[in-house]
Structure formats: C-alpha cells, structure tokens
Design an enzyme around this catalytic site. Structure first.
Site, mmCIF file in Angstrom:
data_model
loop_
_atom_site.group_PDB
_atom_site.id
_atom_site.type_symbol
_atom_site.label_atom_id
_atom_site.label_comp_id
_atom_site.label_asym_id
_atom_site.label_seq_id
_atom_site.Cartn_x
_atom_site.Cartn_y
_atom_site.Cartn_z
ATOM 1 N N SER A 289 13.197 32.956 27.328
ATOM 2 C CA SER A 289 13.758 31.772 27.976
ATOM 3 C C SER A 289 13.668 30.553 27.071
ATOM 4 C CB SER A 289 13.032 31.503 29.298
ATOM 5 O OG SER A 289 13.271 30.172 29.701
ATOM 6 N N HIS B 267 17.879 33.703 27.114
ATOM 7 C CA HIS B 267 18.065 33.256 28.485
ATOM 8 C C HIS B 267 18.133 31.731 28.480
ATOM 9 C CE1 HIS B 267 17.450 33.607 32.892
ATOM 10 N NE2 HIS B 267 16.658 32.554 32.778
ATOM 11 N N ASP C 46 18.355 28.382 30.434
ATOM 12 C CA ASP C 46 18.094 27.789 31.743
ATOM 13 C C ASP C 46 18.801 26.456 31.894
ATOM 14 O OD1 ASP C 46 16.301 29.577 33.230
ATOM 15 O OD2 ASP C 46 14.988 29.322 31.488
ATOM 16 N N MET D 75 19.627 23.397 34.348
ATOM 17 C CA MET D 75 19.136 22.754 35.569
ATOM 18 C C MET D 75 19.851 21.426 35.782
ATOM 19 S SD MET D 75 15.076 23.393 35.131
ATOM 20 C CE MET D 75 14.417 25.050 34.893
ATOM 21 N N HIS E 95 21.538 31.081 32.940
ATOM 22 C CA HIS E 95 20.992 31.024 34.300
ATOM 23 C C HIS E 95 21.263 29.633 34.877
ATOM 24 C CE1 HIS E 95 17.047 31.160 36.931
ATOM 25 N NE2 HIS E 95 18.142 31.145 37.663
ATOM 26 N N MET F 207 20.938 26.964 37.416
ATOM 27 C CA MET F 207 20.176 26.476 38.568
ATOM 28 C C MET F 207 20.806 25.150 38.966
ATOM 29 S SD MET F 207 16.427 27.549 37.176
ATOM 30 C CE MET F 207 17.042 27.726 35.504
ATOM 31 N N MET G 178 14.096 36.159 41.282
ATOM 32 C CA MET G 178 13.159 35.141 40.794
ATOM 33 C C MET G 178 11.751 35.517 41.255
ATOM 34 S SD MET G 178 14.841 32.998 38.951
ATOM 35 C CE MET G 178 13.427 31.909 38.648
ATOM 36 N N ASP H 265 12.535 37.015 36.511
ATOM 37 C CA ASP H 265 12.352 35.751 35.801
ATOM 38 C C ASP H 265 11.236 34.946 36.462
ATOM 39 O OD1 ASP H 265 12.657 33.365 34.406
ATOM 40 O OD2 ASP H 265 14.651 32.911 35.204
#
Ligand code: DX5
Ligand code: ZN
Length: 227
Positions: free
Chosen positions: A8, A33, A35, A37, A66, A68, A137, A175
């Site tokens: 990540s 990965h 992330d 956000m 990913h 979010m 998750m 994750d």
C-alpha cells in the site's frame, strides 16, 4: 490461486513515490495498492488521478486503485485514463453498483468491490458474478497501521465458499493489519490478494517482508457434494 502481494502506497514516502514503486516491484510485489481518500468517506485526503498519471510514466507494475471516496462513479474515468489497471469502489458509496462495475469494464479495467468491516456480505452477493475482485476490509478504512479485526476471518471464509458454490472466479483481497502472522490466517480463510502498508514499507528489508507475508502455499480442500 497463488497469492499476490499489493504493497500500500499509503505507507510509502510520498516525496519519493517513483523510487518507492520501483523498490517493491524489484522486491517481488505483483501490484501497487493506491489508496485514494476524499476527506469525506474517510477523514484524510491522499492523492488523485493526476498523481496516478505521473506514476504511470515511471512504472509498469499493476496499479490497484482503492477508491475510498463518495460518488465513485464521478471518478472512475479519470483514474482509468490515468492508467489504473484495477479500480475498486466501496459498496457503501454506490447506489447502482452494477452500473459502476460496467463503467469500469468498459474503460478496460478490472473491477473490485470493497466492504467495510461492518458491512454484511449480503451487500455484495449479487455482485460476485460480475466483479473481478471483492475487497474485505480487515480494518476500518482511513489509516495505515491499525489492528487487524479477527472477526473478519469468518467473513473471508464465507465469501470463499460463496464464490465456490457459484462456480465463478473472483479474487478475494484483504486490506488492513496484514503482516506475516495475520497473512497465514487470511490465506487459510481463502484470501489470495494481500494488501500491506506498514508491514512492507516499514520493514528494514522490504523483499524479506514481502516473502514473509506471501508465506508458504496453502492448499484448500474443495468440497464436492456427491449425493
Ligand atoms: C486503509 C487503507 C490500507 C492501509 C493498509 O484505509 O485502505 O490500504 O494503507 O495499511 P496497513 O497494512 O498498515 O494496515
Ligand atoms: Zn487500501
């Protein structure tokens, strides 16, 4: 299915991302990965499509994005155009999840659907057939370095059986709080794509950390119903 490791980016040095991607690729990771956000679905804001686009120029590793974010349908195209290979959205943010999966596929990417720890598997049951990956998750999304929630093991196992019963193919990604110890548990439960942030980027020897998380191959017993 053989285990794939997805370090990540959240635990990487954001001032030096090109080298951080190179480092984990050379150390044997299959994916990076990423992330994303938005400060609304989760408290923090990380990076957006422009950063992904720049990273695409310096790395050919598989980009596992990913999201979010709220309203993921408004973001899919930007991330696909920026060079994402896999795009995962949260089922909690989606009013029409099948449409989002279609949108991702039409843009030539693989589609993942993520569930928070508190979200029931029933929320994705109807999506397994169409999604390429379900992300369970194992912490509440938002931060690296949180503690693995043990009760997610039953959920992973249940999903593994659901997929088997449906006689379809769908990756199971986990994750949050994944390290050499929790890796064994999630792989035994049926997960085959393991995300790890702090356990990889926080390690002195990144290649060794990836090797330890990958672990030994696990053989699952398939249930054949004969009657
Ligand atoms: C959490 C992110 C994770 C996180 C994992 O919200 O989705 O990808 O970076 O970090 P670790 O492995 O440290 O729990
Ligand atoms: Zn993540």
């Amino acid at each position: 299915m053989s285990t794939k490791i997805a370090p990540s980016i959240l635990s990487a040095d954001f001032s030096n991302l090109a080298d951080e991607l190179k480092k984990v690729k050379e150390a044997g990771a299959e994916y990076i990965h990423i992330d994303v956000m938005d400060g609304t679905f989760v408290p923090e804001i990380t990076i957006g499509a422009p950063v992904v686009k720049s990273l695409r120029k310096v790395s050919d590793i598989i980009f596992d994005v990913h999201l979010m974010v709220e309203h993921p349908e408004t973001q899919i195209k930007s991330f696909a155009d920026a060079g994402a290979d896999i795009i995962t959205f949260h089922v909690e943010t989606a009013k029409h999840p099948h449409r989002i999966i279609q949108q991702i596929h039409e843009l030539g990417c693989k589609a993942g659907v993520a569930l928070n720890p508190g979200t029931s598997l029933s929320m994705v049951e109807e999506l397994i057939e169409d999604a390429d990956m379900i992300l369970i998750m194992t912490v509440n999304p938002g931060y690296a370095g949180q503690k693995f929630i043990d009760s997610m093991l039953g959920k992973i196992h249940m999903l593994y059986h659901m997929i088997e019963e449906m006689e379809t193919e769908c990756d199971i990604q986990v994750d949050g709080g994944i390290n050499a110890e929790t890796s064994v548990l999630v792989r035994e439960a049926g997960a085959n794509i393991l995300v790890a942030g702090s356990a990889i980027y926080g390690a002195a020897d990144v290649a060794q950390a990836i090797k330890d998380i990958r672990g030994k191959e696990i053989h699952h017993h398939h249930h054949h119903h004969e009657d």
